[in-house]
Design a protein around this motif. Structure first.
Motif, PDB file in Angstrom:
ATOM      1  N   PHE A 100       4.699  -7.348  -6.123  1.00 11.29           N
ATOM      2  CA  PHE A 100       4.619  -5.914  -5.831  1.00 11.29           C
ATOM      3  C   PHE A 100       5.148  -5.638  -4.421  1.00 11.29           C
ATOM      4  O   PHE A 100       5.890  -4.669  -4.195  1.00 11.29           O
ATOM      5  CB  PHE A 100       3.167  -5.436  -5.960  1.00 11.29           C
ATOM      6  CG  PHE A 100       2.990  -3.976  -5.680  1.00 11.29           C
ATOM      7  CD1 PHE A 100       3.332  -3.023  -6.628  1.00 11.29           C
ATOM      8  CD2 PHE A 100       2.490  -3.544  -4.460  1.00 11.29           C
ATOM      9  CE1 PHE A 100       3.175  -1.672  -6.372  1.00 11.29           C
ATOM     10  CE2 PHE A 100       2.333  -2.195  -4.196  1.00 11.29           C
ATOM     11  CZ  PHE A 100       2.681  -1.263  -5.159  1.00 11.29           C
ATOM     12  N   ALA A 113       8.264  -3.360  -3.271  1.00 10.67           N
ATOM     13  CA  ALA A 113       8.025  -2.293  -2.305  1.00 10.67           C
ATOM     14  C   ALA A 113       8.961  -2.414  -1.116  1.00 10.67           C
ATOM     15  O   ALA A 113       9.411  -1.415  -0.550  1.00 10.67           O
ATOM     16  CB  ALA A 113       6.576  -2.332  -1.836  1.00 10.67           C
ATOM     17  N   PHE A 149       9.007   3.380  -0.948  1.00  8.72           N
ATOM     18  CA  PHE A 149       7.940   4.172  -1.538  1.00  8.72           C
ATOM     19  C   PHE A 149       8.378   4.789  -2.863  1.00  8.72           C
ATOM     20  O   PHE A 149       7.587   4.889  -3.800  1.00  8.72           O
ATOM     21  CB  PHE A 149       7.514   5.266  -0.558  1.00  8.72           C
ATOM     22  CG  PHE A 149       6.418   6.136  -1.076  1.00  8.72           C
ATOM     23  CD1 PHE A 149       5.130   5.647  -1.221  1.00  8.72           C
ATOM     24  CD2 PHE A 149       6.660   7.449  -1.423  1.00  8.72           C
ATOM     25  CE1 PHE A 149       4.105   6.445  -1.705  1.00  8.72           C
ATOM     26  CE2 PHE A 149       5.646   8.257  -1.916  1.00  8.72           C
ATOM     27  CZ  PHE A 149       4.371   7.750  -2.058  1.00  8.72           C
ATOM     28  N   VAL A 176       8.015   2.221  -5.552  1.00 10.55           N
ATOM     29  CA  VAL A 176       6.601   2.002  -5.827  1.00 10.55           C
ATOM     30  C   VAL A 176       6.045   3.156  -6.649  1.00 10.55           C
ATOM     31  O   VAL A 176       5.274   2.964  -7.591  1.00 10.55           O
ATOM     32  CB  VAL A 176       5.837   1.849  -4.496  1.00 10.55           C
ATOM     33  CG1 VAL A 176       4.342   1.911  -4.727  1.00 10.55           C
ATOM     34  CG2 VAL A 176       6.209   0.542  -3.816  1.00 10.55           C
ATOM     35  N   LEU A 177       6.471   4.354  -6.292  1.00 10.75           N
ATOM     36  CA  LEU A 177       6.012   5.540  -7.018  1.00 10.75           C
ATOM     37  C   LEU A 177       6.374   5.429  -8.502  1.00 10.75           C
ATOM     38  O   LEU A 177       5.542   5.692  -9.383  1.00 10.75           O
ATOM     39  CB  LEU A 177       6.659   6.785  -6.401  1.00 10.75           C
ATOM     40  CG  LEU A 177       6.009   8.111  -6.735  1.00 10.75           C
ATOM     41  CD1 LEU A 177       4.601   8.164  -6.188  1.00 10.75           C
ATOM     42  CD2 LEU A 177       6.829   9.259  -6.180  1.00 10.75           C
ATOM     43  N   LEU A 220       4.096   2.879 -10.150  1.00  7.46           N
ATOM     44  CA  LEU A 220       2.740   3.389 -10.374  1.00  7.46           C
ATOM     45  C   LEU A 220       2.731   4.421 -11.501  1.00  7.46           C
ATOM     46  O   LEU A 220       1.813   4.438 -12.330  1.00  7.46           O
ATOM     47  CB  LEU A 220       2.189   3.997  -9.075  1.00  7.46           C
ATOM     48  CG  LEU A 220       1.897   2.989  -7.964  1.00  7.46           C
ATOM     49  CD1 LEU A 220       1.383   3.685  -6.716  1.00  7.46           C
ATOM     50  CD2 LEU A 220       0.877   1.952  -8.429  1.00  7.46           C
ATOM     51  N   TYR A 232       2.850   2.541 -14.817  1.00  4.24           N
ATOM     52  CA  TYR A 232       1.540   2.008 -15.197  1.00  4.24           C
ATOM     53  C   TYR A 232       0.625   3.128 -15.655  1.00  4.24           C
ATOM     54  O   TYR A 232      -0.093   3.010 -16.649  1.00  4.24           O
ATOM     55  CB  TYR A 232       0.891   1.293 -13.993  1.00  4.24           C
ATOM     56  CG  TYR A 232       1.328  -0.146 -13.846  1.00  4.24           C
ATOM     57  CD1 TYR A 232       1.111  -1.068 -14.863  1.00  4.24           C
ATOM     58  CD2 TYR A 232       1.924  -0.590 -12.682  1.00  4.24           C
ATOM     59  CE1 TYR A 232       1.489  -2.385 -14.725  1.00  4.24           C
ATOM     60  CE2 TYR A 232       2.305  -1.900 -12.519  1.00  4.24           C
ATOM     61  CZ  TYR A 232       2.088  -2.796 -13.546  1.00  4.24           C
ATOM     62  OH  TYR A 232       2.462  -4.089 -13.412  1.00  4.24           O
ATOM     63  N   PHE A 233       0.657   4.221 -14.905  1.00  2.00           N
ATOM     64  CA  PHE A 233      -0.253   5.323 -15.179  1.00  2.00           C
ATOM     65  C   PHE A 233       0.010   5.910 -16.571  1.00  2.00           C
ATOM     66  O   PHE A 233      -0.912   6.094 -17.373  1.00  2.00           O
ATOM     67  CB  PHE A 233      -0.091   6.382 -14.090  1.00  2.00           C
ATOM     68  CG  PHE A 233      -1.161   7.424 -14.105  1.00  2.00           C
ATOM     69  CD1 PHE A 233      -2.484   7.083 -13.818  1.00  2.00           C
ATOM     70  CD2 PHE A 233      -0.871   8.750 -14.381  1.00  2.00           C
ATOM     71  CE1 PHE A 233      -3.477   8.034 -13.821  1.00  2.00           C
ATOM     72  CE2 PHE A 233      -1.864   9.712 -14.393  1.00  2.00           C
ATOM     73  CZ  PHE A 233      -3.173   9.341 -14.107  1.00  2.00           C
ATOM     74  N   TYR A 242      -1.074   3.375 -19.276  1.00  4.11           N
ATOM     75  CA  TYR A 242      -2.521   3.221 -19.450  1.00  4.11           C
ATOM     76  C   TYR A 242      -3.128   4.501 -20.024  1.00  4.11           C
ATOM     77  O   TYR A 242      -4.033   4.431 -20.854  1.00  4.11           O
ATOM     78  CB  TYR A 242      -3.174   2.850 -18.120  1.00  4.11           C
ATOM     79  CG  TYR A 242      -2.764   1.465 -17.638  1.00  4.11           C
ATOM     80  CD1 TYR A 242      -2.249   0.528 -18.541  1.00  4.11           C
ATOM     81  CD2 TYR A 242      -2.893   1.088 -16.315  1.00  4.11           C
ATOM     82  CE1 TYR A 242      -1.872  -0.733 -18.117  1.00  4.11           C
ATOM     83  CE2 TYR A 242      -2.525  -0.163 -15.882  1.00  4.11           C
ATOM     84  CZ  TYR A 242      -2.006  -1.076 -16.784  1.00  4.11           C
ATOM     85  OH  TYR A 242      -1.639  -2.312 -16.370  1.00  4.11           O
ATOM     86  N   LEU A 243      -2.613   5.651 -19.591  1.00  7.52           N
ATOM     87  CA  LEU A 243      -3.121   6.897 -20.165  1.00  7.52           C
ATOM     88  C   LEU A 243      -2.854   6.926 -21.670  1.00  7.52           C
ATOM     89  O   LEU A 243      -3.692   7.361 -22.453  1.00  7.52           O
ATOM     90  CB  LEU A 243      -2.449   8.104 -19.505  1.00  7.52           C
ATOM     91  CG  LEU A 243      -3.126   8.672 -18.259  1.00  7.52           C
ATOM     92  CD1 LEU A 243      -2.403   9.943 -17.823  1.00  7.52           C
ATOM     93  CD2 LEU A 243      -4.603   8.986 -18.522  1.00  7.52           C
ATOM     94  N   PHE A 302      -5.531  -3.069 -16.814  1.00  5.28           N
ATOM     95  CA  PHE A 302      -5.867  -2.229 -15.679  1.00  5.28           C
ATOM     96  C   PHE A 302      -6.581  -3.039 -14.596  1.00  5.28           C
ATOM     97  O   PHE A 302      -6.253  -2.949 -13.407  1.00  5.28           O
ATOM     98  CB  PHE A 302      -6.751  -1.075 -16.159  1.00  5.28           C
ATOM     99  CG  PHE A 302      -7.355  -0.265 -15.079  1.00  5.28           C
ATOM    100  CD1 PHE A 302      -6.570   0.572 -14.291  1.00  5.28           C
ATOM    101  CD2 PHE A 302      -8.726  -0.317 -14.818  1.00  5.28           C
ATOM    102  CE1 PHE A 302      -7.132   1.320 -13.281  1.00  5.28           C
ATOM    103  CE2 PHE A 302      -9.278   0.425 -13.807  1.00  5.28           C
ATOM    104  CZ  PHE A 302      -8.491   1.240 -13.035  1.00  5.28           C
ATOM    105  N   THR A 362      -4.056  -5.142 -12.840  1.00  2.00           N
ATOM    106  CA  THR A 362      -3.131  -4.324 -12.057  1.00  2.00           C
ATOM    107  C   THR A 362      -3.780  -3.876 -10.743  1.00  2.00           C
ATOM    108  O   THR A 362      -3.201  -4.026  -9.670  1.00  2.00           O
ATOM    109  CB  THR A 362      -2.718  -3.077 -12.871  1.00  2.00           C
ATOM    110  OG1 THR A 362      -2.252  -3.494 -14.143  1.00  2.00           O
ATOM    111  CG2 THR A 362      -1.641  -2.309 -12.156  1.00  2.00           C
ATOM    112  N   VAL A 363      -4.994  -3.335 -10.863  1.00  2.00           N
ATOM    113  CA  VAL A 363      -5.664  -2.828  -9.662  1.00  2.00           C
ATOM    114  C   VAL A 363      -5.981  -3.960  -8.697  1.00  2.00           C
ATOM    115  O   VAL A 363      -5.772  -3.850  -7.489  1.00  2.00           O
ATOM    116  CB  VAL A 363      -6.944  -2.057 -10.063  1.00  2.00           C
ATOM    117  CG1 VAL A 363      -7.778  -1.748  -8.836  1.00  2.00           C
ATOM    118  CG2 VAL A 363      -6.575  -0.779 -10.768  1.00  2.00           C
ATOM    119  N   ILE A 416      -2.405  -5.183  -7.160  1.00  2.00           N
ATOM    120  CA  ILE A 416      -1.804  -4.244  -6.206  1.00  2.00           C
ATOM    121  C   ILE A 416      -2.752  -4.028  -5.027  1.00  2.00           C
ATOM    122  O   ILE A 416      -2.333  -4.008  -3.871  1.00  2.00           O
ATOM    123  CB  ILE A 416      -1.461  -2.908  -6.907  1.00  2.00           C
ATOM    124  CG1 ILE A 416      -0.398  -3.158  -7.979  1.00  2.00           C
ATOM    125  CG2 ILE A 416      -0.953  -1.893  -5.893  1.00  2.00           C
ATOM    126  CD1 ILE A 416       0.033  -1.906  -8.714  1.00  2.00           C
ATOM    127  N   GLY A 417      -4.060  -3.915  -5.337  1.00  2.00           N
ATOM    128  CA  GLY A 417      -5.044  -3.737  -4.262  1.00  2.00           C
ATOM    129  C   GLY A 417      -5.023  -4.903  -3.301  1.00  2.00           C
ATOM    130  O   GLY A 417      -5.134  -4.731  -2.081  1.00  2.00           O
TER     131      GLY A 417
END
Lengths: 410, 591
Positions: free
Chosen positions: A309, A313, A318, A321-322, A325, A328-329, A332-333, A359, A362-363, A366-367
């Motif tokens: 990641f 990046a 950015f 990365v956007l 994200l 993924y969003f 997952y949704l 999820f 992923t979190v 990336i976290g």
């Protein structure tokens, strides 16, 4: 072809392409070939699972798959290949793969099977016990490898199915006691010799609690309550003391570094500080493809695996990365949406469990690169280098597609 | 559709909660990424540049020092150093040690120091030569991290002989660095001598290279480079033949010698004995510590940084004062019987049986103390002090080498101020023969003598003739400057000259009686409470040799005529030889 869900396929392809862009830069020969083979296998798996009726599959294959998975884990412990201190690779002649990734899939299939069969009794002690037992078996075997990161995923799988049992009090108890144990582990890492002061503080706390309950709230049987809470506390202390003593020095350092990032920038904090420099120096638009000095010149560890990641990046900034994200969003949704549309419990539980696994990783991944999660060594789904994971996760998406397609009447 | 089931209503809340967690986590991650990449992006990209762009400094070649006769006194040659891009393993270190002869312990020290300074390259062995160099070079491919790099190294061909002229190099202190904008971390600069005062000319300009390195320190590519430019050449006025003759004549005894051209102030030799090897400071060998603490203080430049009582050499000034002020005449006679009594004190002559009755010329030539006690009494401390200052003993004008000491010239006013006591005649008696509170450097005595040779004109002494850049431009050229001009009657100068000639012909300075050459001299034997007397010999030439004057001091050497005299003779002989050779060459050229 209506069974192919493009809201899932397009984000997945985008993530895989982003990962491949880095993997091409840093690997070659057999390694790169293995990646492309896994890509092919993964999309084939996705296709196959999207066409397989999940209901039939679960009903007739779940037990076989689970037993096979446990056997694979046992095999890895006896004939596995050790890489960087953990024995998690199995060579079966044609391919070398990581059974623990596969077992994530078989375990959730089996737990879905077991849990939906006992859905009526979902809150009963018996169901909870067996859910925990079926999850704890692969957890223990993976912990034995030892691969703490992946073992944590199995712990999370257990939690997910307990979550499905919808017993709010039990879940609260789990979350609170889990939190207490976590705080205790951190405490023991920080003050390895500080047990006595913790006992004293605990004793004082329960004494005050007893006095409050007995004389202020006038609860007659306060001593029973306080004593049971106190013994639970002592148990949790013994448990976390045991866990802490099992941790390796580098694992303790990771926990401490997460609490205090400036503690040790040269040795064990090196990964984190370099990861932050890598991501930050990408700025808004990135340094450009194949121009990432941090990853290219070796300052970033795990540039195409755990810290991929950060590599992305750095080169795409950015904006890149956007896009990641957002992918993924959206993905997952969509999985959550499908879990709501599913026509039976099996579909809902299976898709939700798949969402949870992906999820969670992923979190955490990336976290970790951003310094808001401790370093765990979990790969980033669809992006990190790792053939078994890629095949397994893409196949998981295939089964999700099938759940969605079945809901739409296919 | 199982959501018609009983459990569904409850379960949908759990799914929505999971979705809420998803949205929350991604918001958190997105804001964190925004913070790092957009708010702090500039700071992190600077840090990433610091990570991979490293600056190397390329040391410049320090300029040469050349004597007036064309000999190289200090130069820089290319040395070969063995460096490593990463600390080698113990087994490699042991192998290298057996090839180069550098002990493993020393290499490990270097590694530690390089890591402390965060340097990319670790120097394992300095200045490899001959067999070890060939051995390492032939096997360098076996060790991918090792390289042989060229580095300039200072070399002093004359070592001890010119040590106090050239000075030595070392790492400057922090306050010194602030005054040297051209310095860089680890650069070596002059710590004494010409190396120090002319550092900005000699140093040159450092070049540099910006390189891209990997995390493990391997160089990927050179991003840009500026070549270094060599330092200027400094040409000195000293003559290596004279310097060598004088230094060797001392044969390790402590002392100093200075010769200069009275007509310009150009220094022809400047010796301080014992000398030291300036190269030990470049090698940073253990010898440095010994030099710092050695009892014979070899690092002190005795020619300018050590004060001695001038002894009888001061009688020149006493005579000048007495004759000019009319306190004595040439026929004034005093009797010497070996002891002079004044106010219950006894002042002795160096000749115990006494010199008998003497006039000025005899008293001067024989350096009779009792004659000069009487002269001092008549002249008085006020006059002695005034003439000592006037004739140059108070000068402090030598700039080419730093650290020159000021002289101590007593007098009634001085004594009142410093010692809070009155001047009495005994002080005048002592001062007349150059004792008492009088302390001067050899340089100051040399200036007094040069003033005699030019009849009252003292030129500022200098040792640097000119500074020439690598492009052959003259960066600096010295020119004679008058430091002091004083007036004495011609008669007085003539009398002093005669007296000093008589000293050489008949008195204590007979060692300088060289056939066909006219040399004027005066010996001195300075008593001191800490041991043997210091021997002085001051002299200057006339006629063909009128461009040379010489002062020699031998510390604790005893009588000036015996200790300093032979050294002076060797130098004068050498100078006469040089003159003759130069004359012969001219004749040859004409033919």
């Amino acid at each position: 072809m209506r069974k192919i869900d493009f809201t899932i396929l397009i984000p997945a392809i985008f993530l895989v392409v982003m990962g491949t862009s880095q993997i091409i830069s840093y690997t070659s020969g057999r390694m790169l070939l293995a990646h492309f083979a896994a890509l092919g296998g993964g999309f084939a798996g996705m296709f196959i699972f999207s066409l397989t009726k999940y209901k039939v599959f679960i009903r007739f294959r779940a037990i076989t798959l689970y037993v096979l998975g446990i056997l694979l884990l046992l095999a890895v412990l006896s004939f596995g290949r050790t890489v960087r201190g953990s024995c998690s690779w199995l060579n079966i002649g044609i391919v070398v793969f990581q059974p623990s990734e596969l077992v994530k899939f078989t375990t959730i299939i089996f737990l879905t099977y077991y849990f939906s069969r006992n859905y009526i009794d979902r809150g009963s002690p018996r169901t909870v016990f067996f859910t925990v037992l079926f999850g704890a078996l692969p957890f223990a075997l993976v912990l034995k490898q030892p691969d703490v990161g992946t073992a944590m995923v199995f712990l999370f799988i257990i939690f997910v199915f307990l979550y499905f049992s919808q017993n709010i009090n039990f879940l609260m108890f789990l979350v609170i006691s889990g939190g207490i144990v976590l705080i205790e582990i951190i405490y023991f890492c920080l003050y390895p010799a500080g047990t006595w002061s913790l006992y004293l503080a605990g004793a004082a706390f329960f004494a005050v609690l007893y006095l409050l309950m007995r004389f202020l709230l006038r609860i007659k049987k306060a001593h029973v309550l306080v004593l049971s809470l106190g013994s639970l506390f002592v148990l949790s202390l013994l448990f976390s003391w045991k866990v802490t003593s099992m941790l390796k020095p580098y694992q303790k350092n990771r926990i401490l570094n997460f609490i205090k990032p400036s503690r040790d920038t040269l040795n064990s904090g090196y990964h984190l500080s370099q990861s932050l420099i890598t991501i930050g120096s990408g700025k808004l638009t990135g340094k450009g493809y194949r121009m990432g000095s941090q990853a290219r010149l070796g300052f970033l560890p795990g540039k195409y695996t755990d810290f991929i990641f950060a590599s992305i990046a750095e080169e795409f900034g950015f904006l890149g990365v956007l896009l990641i994200l957002i992918s993924y969003f959206v993905l997952y949704l969509r999985i959550i949406k499908i879990s709501m549309l599913a026509i039976d419990q099996q579909g809902t539980f299976l898709t939700l469990a798949i969402f949870a696994i992906l999820f969670f990783q992923t979190v955490l991944n990336i976290g970790m690169t951003l310094g808001i999660m401790p370093i765990t060594g979990l790969p980033l789904p669809f992006v990190s280098y790792g053939g078994t994971a890629l095949v397994v996760y893409l196949s998981m998406l295939g089964i999700v597609m099938n759940v969605g397609a079945t809901a739409e009447g296919w | 559709m199982w959501y018609k089931d009983r459990g569904w209503d409850l379960f949908i809340k759990y799914i929505k909660f999971a979705r809420f967690i998803l949205i929350l986590s991604f918001t958190l991650i997105l804001s964190r990424v925004f913070q790092i990449q957009v708010f702090k992006g500039y700071r992190f990209s600077k840090k990433s540049q610091e990570n991979y762009l490293k600056k190397f400094i390329i040391a410049p070649k320090r300029g040469n020092m050349v004597s007036s006769d064309g000999e190289i006194l200090a130069t820089t040659y290319v040395s070969y150093n063995l460096v490593s891009q990463s600390p080698p393993t113990d087994s490699i270190l042991e192998e290298l040690s057996s090839i180069t002869g550098v002990p493993v312990k020393k290499m490990k020290q270097n590694i530690c120091e390089a890591q402390r300074k965060k340097e990319i390259l670790v120097t394992l062995a300095n200045d490899l030569k001959g067999r070890p160099l060939i051995a390492v070079a032939s096997r360098i491919d076996e060790y991918p991290d090792l390289r042989i790099i060229k580095a300039p190294k200072r070399f002093y061909p004359y070592e001890k002989i010119f040590s106090h002229v050239t000075g030595y190099l070392g790492e400057p202190t922090k306050s010194e660095i602030s005054e040297m904008p051209y310095s860089y971390t680890g650069s070596l600069h002059g710590q004494s001598g010409i190396e120090k005062t002319y550092d900005k000319y000699l140093f040159g300009k450092a070049g540099g290279e910006i390189v891209e390195v990997t995390a493990s320190g391997n160089i990927v590519e050179v991003k840009g480079s500026v070549p270094p430019s060599s330092g200027d050449e400094v040409r000195l006025t000293v003559d290596s033949r004279l310097q060598r003759a004088a230094f060797e004549a001392f044969n390790g005894r402590p002392g100093a010698a200075i010769a200069l051209n009275p007509k310009t102030g150009a220094i022809r030799l400047l010796v301080s004995s014992p000398g030291f090897k300036p190269s030990v400071f470049v090698d940073r060998s253990e010898e440095v510590a010994r030099l710092m603490t050695a009892p014979e203080i070899p690092l002190v430049n005795r020619a300018i940084q050590m004060k001695y009582p001038p002894g009888s050499a001061f009688k020149i000034i006493t005579s000048a004062a007495a004759l000019s002020e009319g306190c004595i005449k040439t026929d004034t006679q005093f009797e010497c019987d070996g002891i002079f009594e004044y106010a219950d004190r006894e002042f002795k002559c160096w000749k115990e049986q006494g010199h008998g009755i003497m006039d000025f010329m005899q008293g001067f030539a024989n350096s009779c103390n009792i004659y000069f006690y009487n002269v001092g009494l008549k002249t008085g401390g006020e006059n002695l002090s005034k003439y000592a200052k006037m004739m140059g003993l108070d000068l402090n004008v030598f700039e080419d080498i730093s650290g020159e000491l000021e002289s101590t010239i007593p007098g009634p006013a001085w004594k009142k101020k410093k010692l809070k006591r009155g001047w009495w005649n005994g002080d005048s008696i002592n001062m007349a023969i150059g004792q008492g509170f009088l302390w001067v450097t050899p340089m100051q005595m040399a200036l007094v003598v040069s003033g005699l040779a030019t009849r009252g004109v003292i030129y500022k002494p200098y040792i640097v003739e000119k500074v020439i850049s690598a492009e052959n431009d003259i960066e600096y050229a010295s020119k004679p400057e008058i430091a002091r001009e004083y007036k004495l009657s011609d008669r007085t100068f003539e009398l002093l000259k005669k007296a000093m000639r008589k000293t050489v012909l008949e008195g204590t300075g007979r060692i300088l009686d060289i056939k066909d050459y006219e040399i004027y001299g005066k010996t001195g034997t300075a008593q001191n409470p800490n041991g043997e007397d210091h021997g002085w010999f001051v002299s200057y030439g006339g006629g063909a040799l009128s461009d040379f004057c010489l002062v020699v001091v031998v510390e604790h050497g005893g009588m000036g005529s015996v200790s300093a005299g032979p050294i002076a003779r060797i130098v004068w002989d050498e100078y006469i030889k040089i003159k003759a050779d130069a004359g012969q060459e001219k004749v040859n050229e004409k033919n």
